[in-house]
Scaffold this motif. Structure first.
Motif, PDB file in Angstrom:
ATOM      1  N   GLY A 201       2.409  16.491  -4.269  1.00 53.58           N
ATOM      2  CA  GLY A 201       4.078  16.310  -4.120  1.00 53.58           C
ATOM      3  C   GLY A 201       4.207  15.733  -2.711  1.00 53.58           C
ATOM      4  N   HIS A 202       3.445  16.139  -1.709  1.00 52.12           N
ATOM      5  CA  HIS A 202       3.590  15.441  -0.133  1.00 52.12           C
ATOM      6  C   HIS A 202       3.168  13.981  -0.355  1.00 52.12           C
ATOM      7  CE1 HIS A 202       3.669  15.581   4.060  1.00 52.12           C
ATOM      8  NE2 HIS A 202       2.537  14.738   3.970  1.00 52.12           N
ATOM      9  N   TRP A 203       2.348  13.472  -1.159  1.00 48.06           N
ATOM     10  CA  TRP A 203       1.739  12.212  -1.096  1.00 48.06           C
ATOM     11  C   TRP A 203       2.938  11.334  -1.463  1.00 48.06           C
ATOM     12  CZ3 TRP A 203      -3.543  12.292  -4.217  1.00 48.06           C
ATOM     13  CH2 TRP A 203      -3.922  13.326  -3.497  1.00 48.06           C
ATOM     14  N   ILE A 204       3.899  11.839  -2.633  1.00 43.40           N
ATOM     15  CA  ILE A 204       5.031  10.960  -3.088  1.00 43.40           C
ATOM     16  C   ILE A 204       6.266  11.393  -2.377  1.00 43.40           C
ATOM     17  CG2 ILE A 204       6.274  10.429  -5.047  1.00 43.40           C
ATOM     18  CD1 ILE A 204       3.697  10.861  -6.641  1.00 43.40           C
ATOM     19  N   TRP A 205       6.798  12.757  -2.364  1.00 48.63           N
ATOM     20  CA  TRP A 205       7.950  13.162  -1.772  1.00 48.63           C
ATOM     21  C   TRP A 205       7.996  13.708  -0.310  1.00 48.63           C
ATOM     22  CZ3 TRP A 205       9.592  16.402  -6.537  1.00 48.63           C
ATOM     23  CH2 TRP A 205      10.152  15.954  -7.747  1.00 48.63           C
ATOM     24  N   GLY A 206       6.959  13.702   0.259  1.00 51.82           N
ATOM     25  CA  GLY A 206       6.822  14.326   1.642  1.00 51.82           C
ATOM     26  C   GLY A 206       6.597  13.482   2.639  1.00 51.82           C
ATOM     27  N   GLY A 207       6.406  12.099   2.299  1.00 51.49           N
ATOM     28  CA  GLY A 207       6.175  10.931   3.384  1.00 51.49           C
ATOM     29  C   GLY A 207       4.787  10.744   3.245  1.00 51.49           C
ATOM     30  N   GLY A 208       4.217  11.208   2.346  1.00 51.54           N
ATOM     31  CA  GLY A 208       2.351  10.832   2.322  1.00 51.54           C
ATOM     32  C   GLY A 208       2.086   9.463   1.965  1.00 51.54           C
ATOM     33  N   TRP A 209       0.949   9.203   1.721  1.00 49.77           N
ATOM     34  CA  TRP A 209       0.418   7.804   1.516  1.00 49.77           C
ATOM     35  C   TRP A 209       0.792   7.255   0.415  1.00 49.77           C
ATOM     36  CZ3 TRP A 209      -2.988   6.292  -2.217  1.00 49.77           C
ATOM     37  CH2 TRP A 209      -3.224   6.899  -3.401  1.00 49.77           C
ATOM     38  N   LEU A 210       1.133   7.708  -0.747  1.00 48.76           N
ATOM     39  CA  LEU A 210       1.847   7.113  -1.904  1.00 48.76           C
ATOM     40  C   LEU A 210       3.337   6.656  -1.602  1.00 48.76           C
ATOM     41  CD1 LEU A 210       0.373   9.080  -4.920  1.00 48.76           C
ATOM     42  CD2 LEU A 210       0.004   6.797  -4.084  1.00 48.76           C
ATOM     43  N   SER A 211       3.909   7.452  -0.707  1.00 47.09           N
ATOM     44  CA  SER A 211       5.308   7.034  -0.563  1.00 47.09           C
ATOM     45  C   SER A 211       5.098   5.595   0.404  1.00 47.09           C
ATOM     46  CB  SER A 211       6.106   8.225   0.277  1.00 47.09           C
ATOM     47  OG  SER A 211       5.613   8.424   1.433  1.00 47.09           O
ATOM     48  N   GLN A 212       4.097   5.517   0.961  1.00 42.81           N
ATOM     49  CA  GLN A 212       4.017   3.958   1.816  1.00 42.81           C
ATOM     50  C   GLN A 212       3.450   2.807   1.212  1.00 42.81           C
ATOM     51  OE1 GLN A 212       5.575   4.539   4.649  1.00 42.81           O
ATOM     52  NE2 GLN A 212       6.024   6.708   4.472  1.00 42.81           N
TER      53      GLN A 212
END
Length: 326
Positions: free
Chosen positions: A191-202
């Motif tokens: 969840g952090h990767w997408i919603w928490g500002g993690g690498w997938l969100s970038q």
């Protein structure tokens, strides 16, 4: 002064009428600046309603009605076991998510933020300091406790989704360890990767988009379910001796509660009463109805008659499929 937010659905329905009437009075014009504050309170009320709808979908209040759906698929002797296991999803999952899951998912990880969050343990922040610990949630104006409450239901749901893949062949003790590990670590990290500002969100500049959990919840837990099913192996007698669902009505009741609860998941993901929430609820309803009819038609064509379990399977498929783009 005029109370713009009431305690129940009836009060909410009358809010617009009272607001229009109040705005035409002298007192209303004098207090116009306060409308912004009241609007924020209304957002909090809407967020709480959405969370309770989502909780209905996940747990039917505190009873696991999502698992009435799953229990209907199992044999009679295992129905109580699977419902008890998923009651533990709520009990263990909410505590684990409060202590470490939510901070891992939405906290600031500093130099490690691309992978994991590392702040706000046990929600030990005030609304004033939450911006420093949970910057990824700053887009919503509701309180940090309201944000946690809504997200915690998603975490408990994540454990519930995977539980169906291990139904009837997992010891209760082992299941408790699984529920703790998934809600405290596996689900929050993804969840952090997408919603928490993690690498997938970038990724790619715009990042991976997932409006209400199609990737964070459903794909994440679907992969976990495949892994667990592979490790455990099939039920005894499968595929030569497949046991039919012991209670199709249970399957339908659980699915009906899910359909209602999904409005909370998808519509509530806006954390506000706005056009995004309305559109999410609209397309969720259309997707579920379309998928139910489609599965029924396929069932009818292949087997010569429609089946209740097939219709319900289509309903759930439609709800899950529309979630990331709702």
């Amino acid at each position: 002064s005029c109370s713009l937010v009431g305690d129940g659905p009836g009060e909410l329905r009358g809010m617009r009428k009272r607001l229009r009437e109040f705005a035409t009075t002298l007192e209303g014009r004098q207090q116009l600046p306060h409308f912004t504050i009241e609007a924020l309170n209304f957002k909090i009320v809407i967020s709480d309603v959405a969370t309770h709808l989502a909780t209905i979908g996940e747990a039917g209040g505190e009873l696991d009605l999502i698992e009435i759906h799953a229990a209907g698929f199992t044999r009679t002797k295992n129905a109580a076991n699977i419902v008890a296991k998923n009651l533990m999803n709520i009990s263990i999952g909410l505590l684990a998510y409060w202590l470490v899951g939510f901070p891992i998912m939405f906290g600031d990880g500093g130099s490690a933020n691309g992978f994991i969050g590392l702040s706000g343990w046990a929600l030990s922040v005030t609304d004033g300091s939450a911006a420093n610990s949970f910057e990824s949630l700053d887009w919503s104006g509701v309180s940090i406790s309201t944000k946690w409450f809504f997200q915690a239901v998603f975490a408990a749901t994540a454990a519930t989704i995977v539980s169906g893949a291990m139904a009837e062949r997992t010891h209760f003790r082992g299941y408790l360890v699984y529920a703790l590990f998934l809600t405290a670590f596996i689900y929050p990290v993804i969840g952090h990767w997408i919603w928490g500002g993690g690498w997938l969100s970038q990724l790619g500049g715009t990042g991976v988009l997932d409006y209400a959990g199609g990737l964070v919840v459903h794909l994440n837990c679907g992969i976990a379910a495949i892994v667990i099913a592979k490790v455990l192996g099939p039920r005894k007698g499968f595929p030569g001796d497949v046991q039919p669902p012991h209670s199709p009505p249970f399957v339908l009741i659980g699915a009906a509660m899910l359909w209602v609860g999904w409005y909370g998941f998808n519509g509530g993901s806006a954390l506000a009463a706005n056009a995004n929430a309305g559109m999410a609820i609209l397309v969720t309803h259309i997707a579920a109805a379309t998928a139910s009819l489609t599965w029924m038609a396929i069932d009818w064509y292949k087997n010569g008659k429609p089946g209740l379990v097939g219709m319900v399977t289509g309903t759930i498929a439609g709800l899950a499929t529309i979630t990331p783009a709702s």
